[in-house]
Write a protein that holds these residues in place. Structure first.
Motif, PDB file in Angstrom:
ATOM      1  N   PRO A   1      28.843 -32.496  -0.363  1.00  0.00           N
ATOM      2  CA  PRO A   1      27.443 -32.240  -0.020  1.00  0.00           C
ATOM      3  C   PRO A   1      27.258 -30.859   0.609  1.00  0.00           C
ATOM      4  CG  PRO A   1      28.443 -33.661   1.620  1.00  0.00           C
ATOM      5  CD  PRO A   1      29.462 -33.489   0.533  1.00  0.00           C
ATOM      6  N   PRO A   2      26.034 -30.329   0.608  1.00  0.00           N
ATOM      7  CA  PRO A   2      25.791 -28.999   1.168  1.00  0.00           C
ATOM      8  C   PRO A   2      25.936 -28.967   2.682  1.00  0.00           C
ATOM      9  CG  PRO A   2      23.719 -30.047   0.547  1.00  0.00           C
ATOM     10  CD  PRO A   2      24.817 -30.940   0.041  1.00  0.00           C
ATOM     11  N   ILE A   3      26.484 -27.857   3.166  1.00  0.00           N
ATOM     12  CA  ILE A   3      26.605 -27.587   4.600  1.00  0.00           C
ATOM     13  C   ILE A   3      26.098 -26.166   4.808  1.00  0.00           C
ATOM     14  CG2 ILE A   3      28.178 -27.294   6.553  1.00  0.00           C
ATOM     15  CD1 ILE A   3      30.122 -29.204   5.128  1.00  0.00           C
ATOM     16  N   GLY A   4      25.070 -25.988   5.607  1.00  0.00           N
ATOM     17  CA  GLY A   4      24.552 -24.637   5.759  1.00  0.00           C
ATOM     18  C   GLY A   4      23.577 -24.498   6.896  1.00  0.00           C
ATOM     19  N   ARG A  60      31.700 -29.627  10.678  1.00  0.00           N
ATOM     20  CA  ARG A  60      31.073 -30.607   9.786  1.00  0.00           C
ATOM     21  C   ARG A  60      31.945 -30.860   8.562  1.00  0.00           C
ATOM     22  NH1 ARG A  60      25.070 -28.343   9.081  1.00  0.00           N
ATOM     23  NH2 ARG A  60      24.997 -29.973   7.479  1.00  0.00           N
ATOM     24  N   PHE A  61      32.568 -29.802   8.056  1.00  0.00           N
ATOM     25  CA  PHE A  61      33.455 -29.962   6.909  1.00  0.00           C
ATOM     26  C   PHE A  61      34.662 -30.830   7.257  1.00  0.00           C
ATOM     27  CE2 PHE A  61      37.325 -28.438   4.753  1.00  0.00           C
ATOM     28  CZ  PHE A  61      37.039 -28.883   3.470  1.00  0.00           C
ATOM     29  N   LEU A  62      35.253 -30.603   8.423  1.00  0.00           N
ATOM     30  CA  LEU A  62      36.422 -31.389   8.818  1.00  0.00           C
ATOM     31  C   LEU A  62      36.066 -32.864   8.980  1.00  0.00           C
ATOM     32  CD1 LEU A  62      38.058 -28.956  11.402  1.00  0.00           C
ATOM     33  CD2 LEU A  62      38.778 -29.388   9.046  1.00  0.00           C
ATOM     34  N   ASP A  63      34.855 -33.138   9.464  1.00  0.00           N
ATOM     35  CA  ASP A  63      34.414 -34.531   9.593  1.00  0.00           C
ATOM     36  C   ASP A  63      34.258 -35.191   8.226  1.00  0.00           C
ATOM     37  OD1 ASP A  63      34.380 -34.414  12.332  1.00  0.00           O
ATOM     38  OD2 ASP A  63      32.242 -33.973  12.482  1.00  0.00           O
ATOM     39  N   GLN A  64      33.693 -34.440   7.268  1.00  0.00           N
ATOM     40  CA  GLN A  64      33.381 -35.007   5.952  1.00  0.00           C
ATOM     41  C   GLN A  64      34.547 -34.885   4.974  1.00  0.00           C
ATOM     42  OE1 GLN A  64      28.758 -33.395   6.381  1.00  0.00           O
ATOM     43  NE2 GLN A  64      29.927 -32.925   4.553  1.00  0.00           N
ATOM     44  N   ASP A 109      19.692 -36.009   0.674  1.00  0.00           N
ATOM     45  CA  ASP A 109      19.753 -35.581   2.074  1.00  0.00           C
ATOM     46  C   ASP A 109      20.173 -36.740   2.970  1.00  0.00           C
ATOM     47  OD1 ASP A 109      18.820 -32.952   1.465  1.00  0.00           O
ATOM     48  OD2 ASP A 109      16.791 -33.764   1.306  1.00  0.00           O
ATOM     49  N   ILE A 110      19.679 -37.926   2.670  1.00  0.00           N
ATOM     50  CA  ILE A 110      20.064 -39.104   3.453  1.00  0.00           C
ATOM     51  C   ILE A 110      21.502 -39.500   3.123  1.00  0.00           C
ATOM     52  CG2 ILE A 110      19.491 -41.500   3.993  1.00  0.00           C
ATOM     53  CD1 ILE A 110      17.419 -39.336   4.865  1.00  0.00           C
ATOM     54  N   TRP A 111      21.859 -39.439   1.859  1.00  0.00           N
ATOM     55  CA  TRP A 111      23.214 -39.793   1.460  1.00  0.00           C
ATOM     56  C   TRP A 111      24.257 -38.906   2.145  1.00  0.00           C
ATOM     57  CZ3 TRP A 111      22.078 -39.951  -4.543  1.00  0.00           C
ATOM     58  CH2 TRP A 111      21.249 -41.028  -4.807  1.00  0.00           C
ATOM     59  N   ALA A 112      23.915 -37.612   2.310  1.00  0.00           N
ATOM     60  CA  ALA A 112      24.892 -36.653   2.835  1.00  0.00           C
ATOM     61  C   ALA A 112      24.710 -36.367   4.327  1.00  0.00           C
ATOM     62  CB  ALA A 112      24.792 -35.338   2.052  1.00  0.00           C
ATOM     63  N   ALA A 113      23.774 -37.047   4.986  1.00  0.00           N
ATOM     64  CA  ALA A 113      23.507 -36.760   6.400  1.00  0.00           C
ATOM     65  C   ALA A 113      24.758 -36.984   7.252  1.00  0.00           C
ATOM     66  CB  ALA A 113      22.367 -37.654   6.898  1.00  0.00           C
ATOM     67  N   PRO A 114      25.048 -36.049   8.170  1.00  0.00           N
ATOM     68  CA  PRO A 114      26.304 -36.091   8.930  1.00  0.00           C
ATOM     69  C   PRO A 114      26.259 -37.043  10.130  1.00  0.00           C
ATOM     70  CG  PRO A 114      25.062 -34.154   9.561  1.00  0.00           C
ATOM     71  CD  PRO A 114      24.252 -34.845   8.486  1.00  0.00           C
ATOM     72  N   LEU A 136      23.178 -45.253  11.182  1.00  0.00           N
ATOM     73  CA  LEU A 136      21.800 -45.033  10.780  1.00  0.00           C
ATOM     74  C   LEU A 136      20.927 -44.716  11.991  1.00  0.00           C
ATOM     75  CD1 LEU A 136      19.433 -45.140   8.767  1.00  0.00           C
ATOM     76  CD2 LEU A 136      19.345 -47.627   9.141  1.00  0.00           C
ATOM     77  N   GLY A 137      21.179 -45.375  13.113  1.00  0.00           N
ATOM     78  CA  GLY A 137      20.374 -45.146  14.306  1.00  0.00           C
ATOM     79  C   GLY A 137      20.417 -43.699  14.765  1.00  0.00           C
ATOM     80  N   ASP A 138      21.579 -43.047  14.611  1.00  0.00           N
ATOM     81  CA  ASP A 138      21.689 -41.644  15.013  1.00  0.00           C
ATOM     82  C   ASP A 138      20.832 -40.765  14.116  1.00  0.00           C
ATOM     83  OD1 ASP A 138      23.490 -42.378  16.983  1.00  0.00           O
ATOM     84  OD2 ASP A 138      25.238 -42.083  15.679  1.00  0.00           O
ATOM     85  N   LEU A 139      20.804 -41.074  12.821  1.00  0.00           N
ATOM     86  CA  LEU A 139      19.979 -40.300  11.893  1.00  0.00           C
ATOM     87  C   LEU A 139      18.495 -40.465  12.248  1.00  0.00           C
ATOM     88  CD1 LEU A 139      20.367 -40.223   8.015  1.00  0.00           C
ATOM     89  CD2 LEU A 139      18.133 -40.380   9.086  1.00  0.00           C
TER      90      LEU A 139
END
Length: 606
Positions: free
Chosen positions: A409-412, A264-268, A130-135, A139-142
Motif C-alpha cells: 500500500p502507499p506510504i507518503g 510505517r514500512f517496518l510495521d507493514q 484507504d481503509i484496507w491499507a490504514a496503518p 478499527l477503534g483506532d482508525l
C-alpha cells in the motif's frame, strides 16, 4: 428576569460562536433564525446579539429579497484563516479549508488527497483501499483518528468504514508447517463462493478443509491480485525469506517524515514510498534497507539508475564496494546488495539466480512499471519485505491497484506539507500556447491524417524560437529541454548548438554529459524520454517541455519533477501549439501537478 437570562445564551453569541455557526451551516452568510438554531437560543436573543456585534464592527448585516436580513463577518479573512472541515458522507468526501498540520497528518492515514488546487480547498476522498491499507491494529483506532478531525460524527460513514475494515481481513496467506502456502478464508461461504469461484487450478490445489486451500507454488502474487480486484485484499502472513544478515549502518540522519515512512514500512513489511522528486525517497529506502538488515535486491528500469543507486548506497551507508553488485546488460554480479534491471530479472535464464537467493528485502524503484507485462514477472519475486518507490504511481490504464497488491500500500506525505516545510521547492509551471511558425505548417496540419497531426503539432518550428527566447530569459539557469521525437531533438540541437541525449547515445557519452551538467560545466541539455525517469539531475532549474504532450500524466509530472529540489526556485514551461490537441494534452498532463498543490498558469504567445 429577561429573556436573555432565561435562555442563558446571550454571552454564547460571540464572534467565535457566530463563526462556528456559519461553519456548521456550511454557508458564508446566515439568518438570525439559522444562528439561533445552531446556538440553541431564541431568534430574538440571536438578533440582539448580532446587532451588538454589528456595533462592535465584527459583523455586518444585509437586507436581501429572499430573506429580510442575513449576517456575515466584517473581516472575511478571519473566516478564511480558520480551518473548516465539511463532510459529505454519502460521497465519502471531505473538503478542508486552511487545514492544519495536525489535520493533514491525521487524514493522510485514512483518506486520499484528491485536489489541493484551492478552488475547493483541500479535497479528500475515503476509498476502499484507504481503509484496507490504514496503518492501525484496531478499527477503534482508525475511527478515533477520523473523529479527531471531523466537525461531528457520521454514523453512515462509520458503518461503511467498519464494513471495509472487516472485508480486508477475510482471506489470509500463511505458511504450513510442511513449508507450503495455505489460503485461509474467514468462512466456508467465502472460500466456496469467492476464492474457488475466482481462482482455478493454476492457483489452488485440492482443499485442505472447508476454509483452507493448498496454494500452487509461485501463484501467491496472482492470488493476491485477483482477490483484491474482487474486493477482498489478502493479509499476507507467510513466513517469507528473511535473507542472511547484512552488517550495515546508516550514515545519514533521516528527516522526520522519512523516519515516519520507514517506521510505517517496518510495521507493514510492504509498501510504496510516494513523494515528489527531491523528497528523498531513495534515501528513505536506504534507511529501510539498514533497518531490515538483510540481503537486498533492488530492481530498477535502467543501467543509469543502477549506477546511481550504487553511488547513493556508498554515500549513505557503511557498505563496502565489494558488497554491492550490479546485474544488467553491462555487468552481472550478485552480492549481498544487488541492483538489477527489471527486464533482466524477469528473464527465464536469469530468474533462477534471483530465486535461489534468500532476499530479506526487495526494492522496486519506479514501481509504476510493475503492472506492465514486461515487468510483472519480476514482481512475482517475493520476500518478507517489499518496498516500492514512485513520485507518481498513476497509470493511464488505471492499474495503480496492481502496484499495491503486488508490492504494498502507499506510504507518503502530502506534497503541500513538503513545500511548506521547505524540503522541496514548489516549481512555477506555465503552459505557453504558440502560433504556427508559418502558413505552410498550419496547412500541413489541417490536411494531415489524424495520426500525423499529433507529430506535426509537436514539431512546430515556432517552438525552436520560443526555446531560444526562454533560455535567453533565464541566462544562468541549468536547463533541460524535453522532446519525444528524435528528428525534433536533432533540429533543436543544431539550432542551439546544444547536445541531444537519446536512446541512441552511447552509455559512456550519456554519463559524461550528465556529469558535466551536474558539475555546472554544461548549462543546457536536450533529452528524449531517457530523461523522464531514473536520472538524477539535482541542479535542474529550468525545464522546457517541447513535445511529448500526448504522453501520460505521470510523464508530465516526472518532467516537472526534474526541477523539484530542496533549494532554489525553478520554472517549467510547457509548449503547446495553439488550436491543436496539444492544448488539451498539456492541460491534462499538468492537472496532476495542480491536484498536488502546484500552481499552473497559462499564457498565449503572439
Amino acid at each position: 428576569m429577561t429573556d436573555e437570562s432565561v435562555d442563558g445564551t446571550a454571552d454564547a453569541v460571540t464572534l467565535e460562536s457566530f463563526l462556528d455557526a456559519l461553519q456548521d451551516e456550511g454557508r458564508p452568510v446566515a439568518t438570525a433564525q439559522q444562528i439561533a438554531r445552531r446556538l440553541d437560543c431564541s431568534q430574538a436573543t440571536a438578533s440582539d446579539a448580532l446587532n451588538r456585534l454589528v456595533k462592535d464592527g465584527d459583523v455586518e448585516r444585509l437586507n436581501v429579497e429572499s430573506d429580510p436580513v442575513v449576517w456575515y463577518p466584517t473581516e472575511w479573512g478571519r473566516l478564511a484563516d480558520r480551518e473548516r472541515v465539511v463532510l459529505f458522507p454519502e460521497r465519502r468526501e471531505l473538503v478542508v479549508d486552511q487545514p492544519s498540520q495536525f489535520t493533514r497528518a491525521k487524514l493522510s492515514q485514512v483518506a486520499h488527497l484528491v485536489d489541493t488546487s484551492g478552488t475547493k480547498g483541500y479535497l479528500y476522498r475515503i476509498r476502499q483501499e484507504d481503509i484496507w491499507a490504514a496503518p492501525f491494529e484496531e478499527l477503534g483506532d482508525l475511527l478515533q483518528t477520523l473523529r479527531s478531525v471531523l466537525p461531528r460524527r457520521s454514523p453512515h460513514l462509520e458503518e461503511w468504514i467498519e464494513r471495509q475494515w472487516s472485508r480486508a481481513r477475510q482471506f489470509t496467506l500463511t505458511t504450513h508447517e510442511d513449508g507450503y502456502t495455505v489460503l485461509e478464508a474467514a468462512s466456508e461461504s467465502l472460500m466456496g463462493n469467492v476464492a474457488r469461484q475466482k481462482l482455478d487450478e493454476e492457483h489452488l490445489h485440492a482443499p485442505i478443509s472447508d476454509t483452507e486451500s493448498w496454494v500452487v507454488e509461485g501463484s501467491e502474487a496472482a492470488i493476491k491480485r485477483i482477490l483484491y480486484e474482487a474486493g477482498y485484499p489478502v493479509v499476507d502472513e507467510r513466513e517469507l525469506e528473511t535473507g542472511d544478515p547484512l552488517d550495515i549502518e546508516l550514515k545519514t540522519t533521516l528527516r522526520d517524515y522519512q523516519r515516519d515512512w520507514v517506521d510505517r514500512f517496518l510495521d507493514q513489511r510492504a509498501g510504496v514510498f510516494v513523494g515528489p522528486s527531491g523528497s528523498g525517497k531513495t534515501v528513505a529506502a536506504i534507511g529501510a534497507l539498514a533497518a531490515v538488515g538483510g540481503e537486498t535486491l533492488i530492481l530498477v528500469p535502467s543501467r543509469e539508475l543502477a549506477g546511481q543507486w550504487r553511488a547513493e548506497l556508498l554515500e549513505h551507508t557503511t557498505l563496502d564496494p565489494e558488497q554491492i553488485g550490479e546485474y544488467h546488460g553491462g555487468q552481472k554480479d550478485i552480492e549481498p546488495v544487488t541492483i538489477a534491471t527489471y527486464q533482466v530479472a524477469g528473464m527465464d535464464r536469469h530468474r533462477a539466480l534471483f530465486d535461489r537467493r534468500e532476499w530479506g528485502l526487495i526494492v522496486y524503484d519506479e514501481v509504476h512499471h510493475i503492472p506492465s507485462e514486461v515487468y510483472r514477472r519480476s514482481a512475482d519475486l517475493q520476500s518478507k519485505h517489499r518496498l516500492g518507490l514512485s513520485a507518481t504511481p498513476v497509470r493511464e490504464d488505471d492499474r495503480e491497484t496492481d502496484i499495491y497488491t503486488l508490492v504494498g500500500p502507499p506510504i507518503g506525505t502530502d506534497w503541500d506539507a513538503l513545500f511548506d516545510a521547505g524540503y522541496v521547492q514548489e516549481p512555477e509551471v506555465e503552459i505557453r500556447y504558440l502560433p504556427w511558425a508559418n502558413d505552410e505548417e498550419r496547412n500541413a496540419y489541417a490536411s494531415a491524417e489524424p495520426r500525423a497531426k499529433h507529430r506535426i503539432a509537436a514539431e512546430n518550428p515556432a517552438k525552436v524560437d520560443e526555446i531560444r527566447h526562454l533560455l535567453t530569459e533565464h541566462p544562468t539557469a541549468k536547463a533541460l529541454v524535453f522532446v519525444d521525437w528524435l528528428d525534433q531533438g536533432r533540429d533543436i540541437s543544431n539550432a542551439l548548438n546544444v547536445p541531444f541525449i537519446s536512446g541512441e547515445t552511447p552509455h559512456h557519452e550519456r554519463d559524461r554529459l550528465f556529469n558535466e551538467f551536474r558539475d555546472g560545466e554544461r548549462r543546457t541539455l536536450i533529452v528524449s524520454r531517457v530523461g523522464d525517469e531514473g536520472i538524477d539531475l539535482p541542479n535542474a532549474e529550468l525545464a522546457i517541455v517541447a513535445s511529448g504532450l500526448g504522453g501520460s500524466r505521470r510523464q508530465g509530472a516526472q518532467r516537472a519533477g526534474r526541477t523539484m529540489r530542496p533549494t532554489g526556485s525553478a520554472t517549467v514551461y510547457v509548449l503547446a501549439t495553439r488550436g491543436t490537441r496539444e492544448e488539451d494534452f498539456a492541460q491534462r498532463q499538468m492537472r496532476h501537478l495542480s491536484e498536488k498543490g502546484i500552481r499552473v498558469t497559462e499564457q498565449g504567445i503572439d
